[in-house]
Design an enzyme around this catalytic site. Structure first.
Site, PDB file in Angstrom:
ATOM      1  CE  LYS A 189      -4.126  -1.923   0.239  1.00 15.03           C
ATOM      2  NZ  LYS A 189      -5.080  -1.764  -0.890  1.00 15.03           N
ATOM      3  NE  ARG A 190       3.113   1.210  -4.885  1.00 16.27           N
ATOM      4  CZ  ARG A 190       2.881  -0.091  -5.128  1.00 16.27           C
ATOM      5  NH1 ARG A 190       2.901  -0.999  -4.150  1.00 16.27           N
ATOM      6  NH2 ARG A 190       2.640  -0.493  -6.359  1.00 16.27           N
ATOM      7  CB  ALA A 198       1.340   6.620  -0.587  1.00 19.65           C
ATOM      8  CG  LEU A 239      -4.821   9.981   5.559  1.00 24.31           C
ATOM      9  CD1 LEU A 239      -4.823   9.595   7.024  1.00 24.31           C
ATOM     10  CD2 LEU A 239      -5.770  11.148   5.323  1.00 24.31           C
ATOM     11  CG  LEU A 284      -5.902   9.067   0.481  1.00 15.74           C
ATOM     12  CD1 LEU A 284      -5.659   9.159  -1.025  1.00 15.74           C
ATOM     13  CD2 LEU A 284      -6.202  10.444   1.048  1.00 15.74           C
ATOM     14  CD  GLU A 336       1.072  16.430   7.286  1.00 20.89           C
ATOM     15  OE1 GLU A 336       0.731  17.292   8.099  1.00 20.89           O
ATOM     16  OE2 GLU A 336       0.276  15.579   6.829  1.00 20.89           O
ATOM     17  CD  GLU A 376      -1.594  16.745   2.104  1.00 24.35           C
ATOM     18  OE1 GLU A 376      -0.985  17.120   1.068  1.00 24.35           O
ATOM     19  OE2 GLU A 376      -1.033  16.176   3.045  1.00 24.35           O
ATOM     20  NE  ARG A 417      -5.024  11.942  -3.285  1.00 22.31           N
ATOM     21  CZ  ARG A 417      -4.867  11.507  -4.530  1.00 22.31           C
ATOM     22  NH1 ARG A 417      -5.861  11.575  -5.388  1.00 22.31           N
ATOM     23  NH2 ARG A 417      -3.733  10.976  -4.923  1.00 22.31           N
TER      24      ARG A 417
END
Ligand code: 1HE
Length: 265
Positions: free
Chosen positions: A32-33, A69, A71, A73, A119, A139, A142
């Site tokens: 999931k990277r 990658a 958070l 999502l 972050e 972000e 998105r």
């Protein structure tokens, strides 16, 4: 707490091992990277809070082609305002344990270092980036905002204007560009990040605890204070550090020709 006991407290998305005085924490969800879910955030906080006393530095890395990658999502679906605030605060608590925790942290970066992954990297004290690394804050596209302390830490590294541009336009920076901006502390060839990061972490772990404390905890606070308070705090910290027995021994070693000289790298 012993390193193997900490390992048992971590989720499957995190792996840890200890090499001498260096503890290694690896995001371990490459399929999931290394997207960061709630369990991973909690595990990061647990790891940094429970670091054994014999650890002098941490190496933070990501398994696979990408550091992270950001958070996961999937975590934000069905989340209301109050839960969203609480969610962001869990990231703040965990990353506070990195930036202002017990020991300095060296991050090794490759591939995507994006969103919450950037972050996370920004909370580390030194960033070693392989040439494959790239930085982005998707972000904006998105419909969300940074929530892992990025708006506090990133402007201090790259400036508000640059962060605004990254978020507004989705601009991506390479590891090499990141070096000029203050994101990449060391730029290395692909596959060389781990060795370089480990070398630096061992070197950092060899400093006195008091000096590392002063650098991690006092330096950034002094830099943010008004100059008068900063000078006073610096004088206090300098006096405390040099009064330490270990510091005295190291100074004596140098004066008696046993200590290391400064060398060109
Ligand atoms: C994910 C995530 C994720 C990958 N959450 N599942 N972050 C982003 O907006 C970055 C989103 N990810 C990407 O743009 C790409 O995945 C990458 C450029 C990082 C890598 O591309 P690639 O082609 O190597 O991998 P992939 O095929 O896109 O992804 C592989 C799998 O990982 C796939 O799942 P699969 O079940 O279909 O195999 C992806 O869905 C999954 N995956 N990234 C969930 N982020 C505290 S607030 C912070 C706010 C943010 O971090 S916003 C930025 C979010």
């Amino acid at each position: 707490m012993a390193a193997d006991r900490i390992a048992m407290m971590l989720p499957a998305s995190l792996a840890t091992e200890q090499q001498g005085k260096v503890a290694i924490l690896r995001l371990n969800r490459p399929e999931k990277r290394n997207a960061i879910d709630d369990e991973t955030v909690a595990g990061i906080e647990t790891f940094f809070r429970a670091l054994p006393d014999d650890v002098g530095a941490v190496l933070l890395a990501g398994a696979g082609e990408h550091f992270s990658a950001g958070l996961d999502l999937g975590m934000l679906q069905q989340v209301g305002v109050a839960e969203g605030i609480a969610h962001s605060r869990t990231w703040h608590r965990a990353f506070e344990q990195i930036q202002f925790g017990k020991v300095p942290v060296v991050a090794v970066l490759q591939g995507a270092v994006v969103g919450g992954g950037l972050e996370l990297a920004a909370a580390a004290h030194v960033r070693v980036a392989e040439r494959s690394a790239y930085y982005a804050l998707p972000e904006g596209s998105r419909g969300i905002f940074v929530g892992g302390g990025g708006s506090v830490r990133l402007p201090r590294l790259i400036g508000v204007a640059r962060m605004m541009d990254m978020m507004l336009t989705g601009r991506t920076y390479s590891a090499e560009e990141g070096q000029a901006m203050g994101l990449t502390t060391y730029l290395v060839e692909p596959g060389k990040g781990h060795a370089k990061g480990l070398e630096l972490a061992h070197r950092i772990a060899g400093n006195t605890r008091l000096t590392n404390f002063a650098i991690m905890q006092a330096l950034p606070r002094i830099a943010e204070s008004d100059p008068a308070a900063g000078f006073a705090m610096e004088a206090l910290m300098a006096a405390i550090a040099q009064a330490d027995d270990e510091a005295k021994a190291r100074l004596r070693d140098f004066l008696e020709k046993r200590g290391p000289k400064v060398t060109r790298s």
